[in-house]
Design an enzyme around this catalytic site. Structure first.
Site, PDB file in Angstrom:
ATOM      1  N   GLN A   1       0.828  -1.200   0.000  1.00 37.10           N
ATOM      2  CA  GLN A   1       0.000   0.000   0.000  1.00 37.10           C
ATOM      3  C   GLN A   1       0.869   1.259   0.000  1.00 37.10           C
ATOM      4  O   GLN A   1       0.357   2.367  -0.075  1.00 37.10           O
ATOM      5  CB  GLN A   1      -0.906  -0.002   1.225  1.00 37.10           C
ATOM      6  CG  GLN A   1      -1.856  -1.188   1.283  1.00 37.10           C
ATOM      7  CD  GLN A   1      -2.629  -1.251   2.588  1.00 37.10           C
ATOM      8  OE1 GLN A   1      -3.701  -0.652   2.726  1.00 37.10           O
ATOM      9  NE2 GLN A   1      -2.090  -1.978   3.552  1.00 37.10           N
ATOM     10  N   ASN A   2       2.181   1.067   0.092  1.00 36.65           N
ATOM     11  CA  ASN A   2       3.112   2.185   0.145  1.00 36.65           C
ATOM     12  C   ASN A   2       3.462   2.673  -1.255  1.00 36.65           C
ATOM     13  O   ASN A   2       3.444   1.906  -2.215  1.00 36.65           O
ATOM     14  CB  ASN A   2       4.375   1.783   0.896  1.00 36.65           C
ATOM     15  CG  ASN A   2       4.076   1.348   2.322  1.00 36.65           C
ATOM     16  OD1 ASN A   2       3.044   1.715   2.882  1.00 36.65           O
ATOM     17  ND2 ASN A   2       4.954   0.561   2.908  1.00 36.65           N
TER      18      ASN A   2
ATOM     19  N   SER B   1      -2.651  -1.134   9.770  1.00 31.47           N
ATOM     20  CA  SER B   1      -3.775  -1.215  10.705  1.00 31.47           C
ATOM     21  C   SER B   1      -5.026  -1.721   9.999  1.00 31.47           C
ATOM     22  O   SER B   1      -6.041  -1.976  10.649  1.00 31.47           O
ATOM     23  CB  SER B   1      -4.052   0.163  11.309  1.00 31.47           C
ATOM     24  OG  SER B   1      -4.448   1.076  10.293  1.00 31.47           O
TER      25      SER B   1
ATOM     26  N   GLY C   1       2.827  -4.161   9.003  1.00 32.39           N
ATOM     27  CA  GLY C   1       2.791  -2.718   9.187  1.00 32.39           C
ATOM     28  C   GLY C   1       1.545  -2.031   8.693  1.00 32.39           C
ATOM     29  O   GLY C   1       1.613  -0.916   8.195  1.00 32.39           O
TER      30      GLY C   1
ATOM     31  N   HIS D   1      -1.318   1.255  -4.556  1.00 28.89           N
ATOM     32  CA  HIS D   1      -1.711   2.669  -4.627  1.00 28.89           C
ATOM     33  C   HIS D   1      -0.825   3.489  -5.559  1.00 28.89           C
ATOM     34  O   HIS D   1      -0.874   4.717  -5.541  1.00 28.89           O
ATOM     35  CB  HIS D   1      -1.698   3.283  -3.228  1.00 28.89           C
ATOM     36  CG  HIS D   1      -2.718   2.688  -2.316  1.00 28.89           C
ATOM     37  ND1 HIS D   1      -2.585   2.660  -0.939  1.00 28.89           N
ATOM     38  CD2 HIS D   1      -3.899   2.063  -2.588  1.00 28.89           C
ATOM     39  CE1 HIS D   1      -3.633   2.056  -0.405  1.00 28.89           C
ATOM     40  NE2 HIS D   1      -4.438   1.689  -1.381  1.00 28.89           N
TER      41      HIS D   1
ATOM     42  N   CYS E   1      -0.544  13.496 -16.096  1.00 28.80           N
ATOM     43  CA  CYS E   1      -1.416  14.649 -16.345  1.00 28.80           C
ATOM     44  C   CYS E   1      -2.853  14.156 -16.431  1.00 28.80           C
ATOM     45  O   CYS E   1      -3.161  13.261 -17.230  1.00 28.80           O
ATOM     46  CB  CYS E   1      -1.017  15.345 -17.644  1.00 28.80           C
ATOM     47  SG  CYS E   1      -2.108  16.735 -18.079  1.00 28.80           S
TER      48      CYS E   1
END
Length: 287
Positions: A98-99, A229, A227, A116, A124
């Protein structure tokens, strides 16, 4: 649950799918959005806010221009390196992260799916043209001489402390400090709608990427969460899918998670030292 028990599970199941969150990068100096209690410490800019006005984009890029200098200097920590070692040992397989910091790749980890997106690329929203973030940083520097020193001088802590920078490279700056910032424009169409190629809060992960991650989850022998939650559904949904299919779910992180009810193995501890210990335990068993 002990590290040795998790090591035994990984040996029994074979390469496990990995899901990582911002908590894995905190030891690299990039604090996450939430503390160990799971409560959000800062509110990031949303997709809706970013796309709504030129002023919002000016505010984002001014802050990101400052934050990038520290963000881009971050290096993989012991946790990232342990993931790579565990992958090489055959205990871990593909990594869904997710980083957006690229630290898994910097550590040599293979098969990384950036759920992500990545801050290293900019797109653009008008013409879909792309530009490297490093090049854009240089262009913003040329267009805003002296901005960094003026902006850093406008806040008491200079926004240099780690509590100010965020997982998306954004920092805290007063609105009055950004009014003179020249917003970057697309090199192809000259629109001011350049956006880091990441999913902002309120945005949607591209469907093909989600389906790829679901397929990996359903084929996994185990799912290891590091790492996170799991407060955000974009990552939590894979834990739910794994649990629904009877796939073991291992969670190693600090504090409670949204997925505790679906977790089969849980370690509440710092990531770096715990993953280093897991690497040794797996190595001892493999040997």
């Amino acid at each position: 649950m002990s590290v040795r028990e998790v090591a035994a599970l990984l040996r029994e199941t074979g390469p496990a799918l990995v899901l990582t969150g911002a908590g894995l990068s905190t030891e690299s100096g990039i604090p996450d959005y939430r503390g160990p209690d799971g409560n959000r410490r800062v509110t990031p800019m949303s997709h809706q806010e970013f796309t709504a006005t030129s002023e919002a984009r000016q505010r984002y890029w001014a802050r990101s221009f400052i934050g990038w200098q520290r963000f881009s200097a971050a290096e993989p920590n012991d946790g990232h390196l342990a993931v790579t070692d565990l992958q090489r040992a055959g205990a871990l397989g593909a990594v869904i992260t997710q980083n957006v910091d690229g630290l898994h790749q910097d550590a040599g980890t293979r098969e990384v799916i950036e759920l992500h997106g990545s801050l290293a690329e900019v797109v653009c929203l008008t013409c879909e043209g792309r530009v490297d973030r490093g090049l854009l940083q240089a262009l913003m520097d040329d267009a805003n001489p002296g901005f960094a020193s003026r902006a850093l001088g406008s806040v008491v802590d200079g926004s240099r402390v780690s509590s100010q920078i965020r997982p998306d490279g954004d920092i805290v700056l007063a609105d009055e400090a950004v009014t003179t910032f020249v917003t970057p424009r697309c090199l192809a169409c000259d629109a001011d709608t350049l956006k880091p190629d990441v999913v902002f809060f309120g945005g949607a992960v591209p469907k093909p990427r989600v389906e790829q991650c679901y397929a990996l989850t359903e084929a996994a022998s185990a799912l290891v969460v590091l790492g996170s939650s799991l407060k955000v559904m974009s990552g939590y949904r894979f834990v739910r899918r794994a649990a629904a299919r009877g796939i073991p779910v291992v969670v190693i992180t600090r504090g409670p998670t949204r997925g505790d009810a679906e977790t089969t193995h849980r370690i509440d501890a710092p990531l770096g030292v715990t993953l280093a210990a897991l690497t040794r335990a797996v190595g001892a068993q493999v040997a």
